[in-house]
Design a protein around this motif. Structure first.
Motif, PDB file in Angstrom:
ATOM      1  N   MET A 116       0.842  -1.188   0.000  1.00  0.00           N
ATOM      2  CA  MET A 116       0.000   0.000   0.000  1.00  0.00           C
ATOM      3  C   MET A 116       0.885   1.249   0.000  1.00  0.00           C
ATOM      4  SD  MET A 116      -2.720   1.186   2.904  1.00  0.00           S
ATOM      5  CE  MET A 116      -1.847   2.389   3.867  1.00  0.00           C
ATOM      6  N   MET A 117       0.453   2.238  -0.750  1.00  0.00           N
ATOM      7  CA  MET A 117       1.219   3.481  -0.736  1.00  0.00           C
ATOM      8  C   MET A 117       1.024   4.175   0.601  1.00  0.00           C
ATOM      9  SD  MET A 117      -0.707   6.291  -3.070  1.00  0.00           S
ATOM     10  CE  MET A 117      -1.697   7.512  -2.280  1.00  0.00           C
ATOM     11  N   ARG A 118       2.037   4.847   1.051  1.00  0.00           N
ATOM     12  CA  ARG A 118       1.974   5.556   2.336  1.00  0.00           C
ATOM     13  C   ARG A 118       1.352   6.928   2.108  1.00  0.00           C
ATOM     14  NH1 ARG A 118       0.684   6.519   7.009  1.00  0.00           N
ATOM     15  NH2 ARG A 118       2.002   7.798   8.296  1.00  0.00           N
ATOM     16  N   VAL A 119       0.301   7.218   2.860  1.00  0.00           N
ATOM     17  CA  VAL A 119      -0.349   8.529   2.825  1.00  0.00           C
ATOM     18  C   VAL A 119      -0.089   9.163   4.177  1.00  0.00           C
ATOM     19  CG1 VAL A 119      -2.534   9.739   2.587  1.00  0.00           C
ATOM     20  CG2 VAL A 119      -2.111   7.686   1.221  1.00  0.00           C
ATOM     21  N   SER A 120       0.430  10.383   4.177  1.00  0.00           N
ATOM     22  CA  SER A 120       0.779  11.038   5.429  1.00  0.00           C
ATOM     23  C   SER A 120      -0.462  11.590   6.135  1.00  0.00           C
ATOM     24  CB  SER A 120       1.769  12.170   5.176  1.00  0.00           C
ATOM     25  OG  SER A 120       1.123  13.260   4.536  1.00  0.00           O
ATOM     26  N   ASP A 121      -0.348  11.746   7.441  1.00  0.00           N
ATOM     27  CA  ASP A 121      -1.435  12.347   8.215  1.00  0.00           C
ATOM     28  C   ASP A 121      -1.775  13.753   7.714  1.00  0.00           C
ATOM     29  OD1 ASP A 121      -1.524   9.992   9.622  1.00  0.00           O
ATOM     30  OD2 ASP A 121      -0.787  10.844  11.503  1.00  0.00           O
ATOM     31  N   PRO A 122      -0.777  14.605   7.403  1.00  0.00           N
ATOM     32  CA  PRO A 122      -1.129  15.917   6.856  1.00  0.00           C
ATOM     33  C   PRO A 122      -1.902  15.828   5.537  1.00  0.00           C
ATOM     34  CG  PRO A 122       1.109  15.966   7.692  1.00  0.00           C
ATOM     35  CD  PRO A 122       0.667  14.520   7.714  1.00  0.00           C
ATOM     36  N   ASP A 123      -1.582  14.827   4.697  1.00  0.00           N
ATOM     37  CA  ASP A 123      -2.331  14.636   3.449  1.00  0.00           C
ATOM     38  C   ASP A 123      -3.777  14.250   3.742  1.00  0.00           C
ATOM     39  OD1 ASP A 123      -0.152  15.240   1.834  1.00  0.00           O
ATOM     40  OD2 ASP A 123       0.405  13.130   1.558  1.00  0.00           O
ATOM     41  N   ILE A 124      -3.975  13.393   4.738  1.00  0.00           N
ATOM     42  CA  ILE A 124      -5.329  12.979   5.122  1.00  0.00           C
ATOM     43  C   ILE A 124      -6.105  14.186   5.647  1.00  0.00           C
ATOM     44  CG2 ILE A 124      -6.681  11.578   6.732  1.00  0.00           C
ATOM     45  CD1 ILE A 124      -4.387   9.466   6.535  1.00  0.00           C
ATOM     46  N   GLU A 125      -5.482  14.972   6.526  1.00  0.00           N
ATOM     47  CA  GLU A 125      -6.147  16.141   7.081  1.00  0.00           C
ATOM     48  C   GLU A 125      -6.506  17.138   5.978  1.00  0.00           C
ATOM     49  OE1 GLU A 125      -5.507  19.684  10.367  1.00  0.00           O
ATOM     50  OE2 GLU A 125      -4.434  17.789  10.618  1.00  0.00           O
ATOM     51  N   ARG A 126      -5.585  17.397   5.088  1.00  0.00           N
ATOM     52  CA  ARG A 126      -5.835  18.334   3.979  1.00  0.00           C
ATOM     53  C   ARG A 126      -7.001  17.848   3.130  1.00  0.00           C
ATOM     54  NH1 ARG A 126      -1.255  17.816   1.729  1.00  0.00           N
ATOM     55  NH2 ARG A 126      -0.214  18.945   3.391  1.00  0.00           N
ATOM     56  N   CYS A 127      -7.049  16.557   2.856  1.00  0.00           N
ATOM     57  CA  CYS A 127      -8.135  15.989   2.058  1.00  0.00           C
ATOM     58  C   CYS A 127      -9.478  16.163   2.771  1.00  0.00           C
ATOM     59  CB  CYS A 127      -7.854  14.521   1.761  1.00  0.00           C
ATOM     60  SG  CYS A 127      -9.078  13.756   0.672  1.00  0.00           S
ATOM     61  N   MET A 128      -9.526  15.910   4.075  1.00  0.00           N
ATOM     62  CA  MET A 128     -10.761  16.097   4.837  1.00  0.00           C
ATOM     63  C   MET A 128     -11.240  17.536   4.742  1.00  0.00           C
ATOM     64  SD  MET A 128     -10.294  14.065   8.392  1.00  0.00           S
ATOM     65  CE  MET A 128      -9.907  12.325   8.384  1.00  0.00           C
ATOM     66  N   LEU A 129     -10.326  18.474   4.965  1.00  0.00           N
ATOM     67  CA  LEU A 129     -10.687  19.889   4.911  1.00  0.00           C
ATOM     68  C   LEU A 129     -11.181  20.271   3.523  1.00  0.00           C
ATOM     69  CD1 LEU A 129      -7.741  21.414   6.986  1.00  0.00           C
ATOM     70  CD2 LEU A 129     -10.094  21.018   7.757  1.00  0.00           C
ATOM     71  N   ASP A 130     -10.483  19.803   2.486  1.00  0.00           N
ATOM     72  CA  ASP A 130     -10.890  20.119   1.115  1.00  0.00           C
ATOM     73  C   ASP A 130     -12.268  19.561   0.793  1.00  0.00           C
ATOM     74  OD1 ASP A 130      -8.493  21.451   0.736  1.00  0.00           O
ATOM     75  OD2 ASP A 130      -7.567  19.835  -0.444  1.00  0.00           O
ATOM     76  N   LEU A 131     -12.521  18.308   1.194  1.00  0.00           N
ATOM     77  CA  LEU A 131     -13.828  17.707   0.915  1.00  0.00           C
ATOM     78  C   LEU A 131     -14.946  18.446   1.652  1.00  0.00           C
ATOM     79  CD1 LEU A 131     -12.973  13.885   0.960  1.00  0.00           C
ATOM     80  CD2 LEU A 131     -13.684  15.254  -1.013  1.00  0.00           C
ATOM     81  N   LEU A 132     -14.704  18.814   2.907  1.00  0.00           N
ATOM     82  CA  LEU A 132     -15.726  19.552   3.651  1.00  0.00           C
ATOM     83  C   LEU A 132     -15.929  20.951   3.067  1.00  0.00           C
ATOM     84  CD1 LEU A 132     -14.924  18.380   7.271  1.00  0.00           C
ATOM     85  CD2 LEU A 132     -17.093  18.045   6.055  1.00  0.00           C
ATOM     86  N   ARG A 133     -14.871  21.594   2.653  1.00  0.00           N
ATOM     87  CA  ARG A 133     -14.996  22.931   2.045  1.00  0.00           C
ATOM     88  C   ARG A 133     -15.768  22.893   0.735  1.00  0.00           C
ATOM     89  NH1 ARG A 133      -9.264  23.819   3.438  1.00  0.00           N
ATOM     90  NH2 ARG A 133      -9.323  25.045   5.335  1.00  0.00           N
ATOM     91  N   SER A 134     -15.705  21.758   0.029  1.00  0.00           N
ATOM     92  CA  SER A 134     -16.356  21.658  -1.273  1.00  0.00           C
ATOM     93  C   SER A 134     -17.865  21.416  -1.160  1.00  0.00           C
ATOM     94  CB  SER A 134     -15.708  20.541  -2.101  1.00  0.00           C
ATOM     95  OG  SER A 134     -16.065  19.273  -1.586  1.00  0.00           O
ATOM     96  N   ARG A 135     -18.346  21.253   0.063  1.00  0.00           N
ATOM     97  CA  ARG A 135     -19.771  21.024   0.298  1.00  0.00           C
ATOM     98  C   ARG A 135     -20.360  22.192   1.083  1.00  0.00           C
ATOM     99  NH1 ARG A 135     -17.234  16.313  -0.312  1.00  0.00           N
ATOM    100  NH2 ARG A 135     -18.333  14.453  -0.959  1.00  0.00           N
ATOM    101  N   VAL A 136     -21.688  22.254   1.129  1.00  0.00           N
ATOM    102  CA  VAL A 136     -22.320  23.307   1.931  1.00  0.00           C
ATOM    103  C   VAL A 136     -21.925  23.119   3.386  1.00  0.00           C
ATOM    104  CG1 VAL A 136     -24.245  23.655   0.335  1.00  0.00           C
ATOM    105  CG2 VAL A 136     -24.471  22.013   2.218  1.00  0.00           C
ATOM    106  N   GLU A 137     -21.980  24.205   4.152  1.00  0.00           N
ATOM    107  CA  GLU A 137     -21.495  24.208   5.532  1.00  0.00           C
ATOM    108  C   GLU A 137     -22.117  23.134   6.414  1.00  0.00           C
ATOM    109  OE1 GLU A 137     -21.056  27.684   8.361  1.00  0.00           O
ATOM    110  OE2 GLU A 137     -20.664  28.627   6.399  1.00  0.00           O
ATOM    111  N   THR A 138     -23.367  22.793   6.165  1.00  0.00           N
ATOM    112  CA  THR A 138     -24.071  21.834   7.019  1.00  0.00           C
ATOM    113  C   THR A 138     -23.887  20.385   6.569  1.00  0.00           C
ATOM    114  OG1 THR A 138     -26.048  22.185   5.691  1.00  0.00           O
ATOM    115  CG2 THR A 138     -25.815  23.512   7.703  1.00  0.00           C
TER     116      THR A 138
END
Length: 93
Positions: free
Chosen positions: A1-23
């Motif tokens: 499995m490729m190694r994904v860093s914790d900062p990459d995971i956090e950035r992805c979470m923030l990006d996905l949440l930002r791409s949706r409505v606030e609620t």
């Protein structure tokens, strides 16, 4: 499995949440699937995604929910959960 860093995971979470409505919420598997595209890879990534979500919830960057209940970040070892913007959700990084 490729190694994904914790900062990459956090950035992805923030990006996905930002791409949706606030609620809106996201599923942890949305994060894992965005970071790796094969079936085994995203499943292997799920424990790391949950760990990062718990750390972010402790910092109030997001909330972890199950139904209408907000969960204690230390109690999310199993079961379906959703991730939502928390009171400390950053406007941008």
């Amino acid at each position: 499995m490729m190694r994904v860093s914790d900062p990459d995971i956090e950035r992805c979470m923030l990006d996905l949440l930002r791409s949706r409505v606030e609620t809106a919420s996201i599923c942890p598997s949305d994060v894992a699937r965005a970071l790796t595209h094969d079936e085994d890879g995203w499943r292997e990534l799920m424990p790391a995604v949950r760990d990062v979500a718990a750390r972010m919830a402790h910092r109030q960057r997001l909330k972890i929910t199950q139904g209408d209940a907000t969960l204690d970040p230390d109690q999310i070892s199993h079961g379906p959960i959703r991730l939502r913007r928390g009171p400390g959700f950053p406007a941008s990084d």
